[in-house]
Structures are given as C-alpha cells and as structure tokens.
Design a protein around this motif. Structure first.
Motif, short mmCIF file in Angstrom:
data_model
loop_
_atom_site.label_atom_id
_atom_site.label_comp_id
_atom_site.label_asym_id
_atom_site.label_seq_id
_atom_site.Cartn_x
_atom_site.Cartn_y
_atom_site.Cartn_z
N ASP A 42 8.24 -8.43 -0.48
CA ASP A 42 8.59 -7.54 0.62
C ASP A 42 10.06 -7.13 0.51
O ASP A 42 10.95 -7.99 0.40
CB ASP A 42 8.37 -8.22 1.97
N ARG B 222 5.77 -3.54 0.67
CA ARG B 222 5.17 -4.77 0.17
C ARG B 222 4.43 -4.45 -1.11
O ARG B 222 3.51 -3.64 -1.11
CB ARG B 222 4.22 -5.39 1.20
N ASN C 257 10.24 0.28 3.97
CA ASN C 257 9.82 -1.11 4.04
C ASN C 257 8.56 -1.21 3.18
O ASN C 257 7.54 -0.58 3.49
CB ASN C 257 9.54 -1.49 5.50
N SER D 275 6.70 -7.04 7.74
CA SER D 275 5.98 -6.50 6.59
C SER D 275 4.47 -6.72 6.71
O SER D 275 3.69 -6.03 6.04
CB SER D 275 6.52 -7.10 5.30
N LEU E 119 2.66 -3.48 7.65
CA LEU E 119 2.67 -2.31 6.78
C LEU E 119 1.26 -1.82 6.52
O LEU E 119 0.29 -2.58 6.64
CB LEU E 119 3.38 -2.64 5.46
#
Length: 259
Positions: free
Chosen positions: A208, A107, A105, A2, A5
C-alpha cells in the motif's frame, strides 16, 4: 484506509483512489480541487498500453484527506520542493506559483495467477516536476520486493528494471517501514520498480502506497490542459494551512539536515 480502495480502471492487480490538491505557497494553504480524469502520454516518458488514455479513478475520501499525517506529508513535500530549481518540462506554466498535486492511494496485489507490478510500464517518468512515494504498509511480501531503481534520462523508456543499462543506473532504494518516503525530480531521473513477490505463495501479498505527483499547471497544448481545473471540490472540500519555510537558524533546538 487502503482496505477501502476499489478496482483500478486499467490494471487488474491494483486497487486505487485518487484526488487533486493545490499547494499554494503564497496563501500557505493546501486545498482539495475538483475531480478531473487523469492522463499520461508517451511524450511525457510514460509508455504503457494505456498511455494517452483518459482514466477515471474513484476519489479519495475524508478518511484520507482529513488525516493529519497525510496533511503533514503535503506540507513536507512543499517545504522540500519550493525554491529549488529543476529541469523544466515543456508546456507547463512556470509563471504560476501554484503546484498541482495529484495524489494516488494504491494497493498492489500479488495472488495466484496474478503478479503485482508497482510499475508495469518499466522505465518511465511521471510527466511531473516531482514524484514522491510513501509506504503505508505491506503484507506477505519478500524482503527484496518492490525495489525502486533510478536511471539516467538517457535510459530507454519501457525497459524492465533488470534489463536496463548498468552504466545508466544511478541507484536503488526500497521502502521498508511505515512512512518511508522517496522524492524524485521527475524530469531529471527516470525510475522503475521490481514486482511484489509473495513470501508465502499460498497467500495474497499486498503493498500500500501514497503517490504524490506534483507539477506546475498545464499550459495550452499540454495533454492535461483540459483536465487541470483549479476550482475547489464542492463535494469533498478540504483546506489546511501550510507552514512557512524556515529562513533563519533557530537556537536552542534540534538541528535537521537534509541530504
């Protein structure tokens, strides 16, 4: 993962990547699908400033899709949902045996002057058959942050989690530990999520997650029909064998009960 990202196309408090996968219960295989833009509409019970807007996310990479824990989560989801009848969404192709899984995915970040909202849209559905959410980790987050509330489908869209009808609230749950996972039948339950609150207001707070949106392929007239290719990804190929469901009881081993 993460930490790698990048900025989200429409939300300033979020970093993101996504990717598309086909869960094929006939071939017993999960495979990466080619890039497509992403869209959710008000007609799918998703009411936000970017409803109906084509969003382009940076793609998830091999560090995630080749991770065996991630691949096991794909297998886990298929084993839970296949063969289970649920309320059907309009304009999806239920003649197909394939499942389209759009993976995010994400955050969510709270820092000075910026409140991280895992579900800025309030009460909503995700336009799919099943939504699965898995916690990867969090930092500097209060123990009562990011609670998921489950609502009856009669609940009005876009309401804040704390402004909903208590008679239509069906339950709540919070992801606490690494790989804590929630599976929602998306066309039978709406949901909302409270914000990420920093335990120490002087430091950023992060949460996350992996979000697995899974549905049958979009048919003609569906908002995603033109963005729902089943072609494999040539630049980031991935395929992994999936286990078959156990249809006979095993002997001499541990039992597993799903409630």
């Amino acid at each position: 993962m993460s930490d790698g990202l990048v900025g989200d196309p429409t939300l300033p408090f979020r970093k993101s990547r996504n990717g598309r996968f086909c869960l094929d219960p006939v071939a017993r295989q999960a495979r990466r699908l080619e890039f497509q833009p992403f869209v959710l509409s008000k007609e799918e019970d998703f009411v936000r400033h970017d409803s109906g807007e084509l969003r382009v996310f940076d793609e998830v990479r091999d560090d995630l899709q080749l991770n065996t824990a991630f691949q096991a989560l794909l297998a886990f989801k298929l084993l839970l949902i296949e063969g289970v009848e649920t309320a059907r969404r309009p304009l999806l192709d239920y003649r197909s045996t394939d499942w389209i899984c759009t993976l995010f995915n994400l955050r969510t970040v709270t820092e000075a002057g910026l409140l991280g909202e895992p579900a800025l849209e309030g009460v909503h559905s995700d336009g799919v058959d099943h939504t699965m959410t898995t916690l990867l980790g969090s930092t500097n987050m209060t123990e009562d942050s990011a609670v998921t509330y489950l609502h009856d489908m009669r609940e009005a869209n876009a309401g804040r989690w704390h402004e909903t009808d208590p008679e239509l609230l069906l339950g709540s749950v919070r992801h606490h530990r690494f790989l804590d996972t929630l599976l929602v039948v998306d066309h039978e339950r709406k949901h909302s999520v409270s914000p990420v609150v920093a335990a120490d207001p002087g430091r950023p707070s992060t949460r996350d997650m992996l979000i697995f949106f899974t549905r049958r392929p979009a048919g003609p007239g569906h908002v995603s029909h033109q963005h729902d290719s089943l072609r494999p990804h040539t630049g980031l190929p991935m395929s992994v064998d999936l286990p078959s469901p156990v249809t006979e009881p095993t002997h001499g081993g541990a039992e597993c009960h799903v409630h």
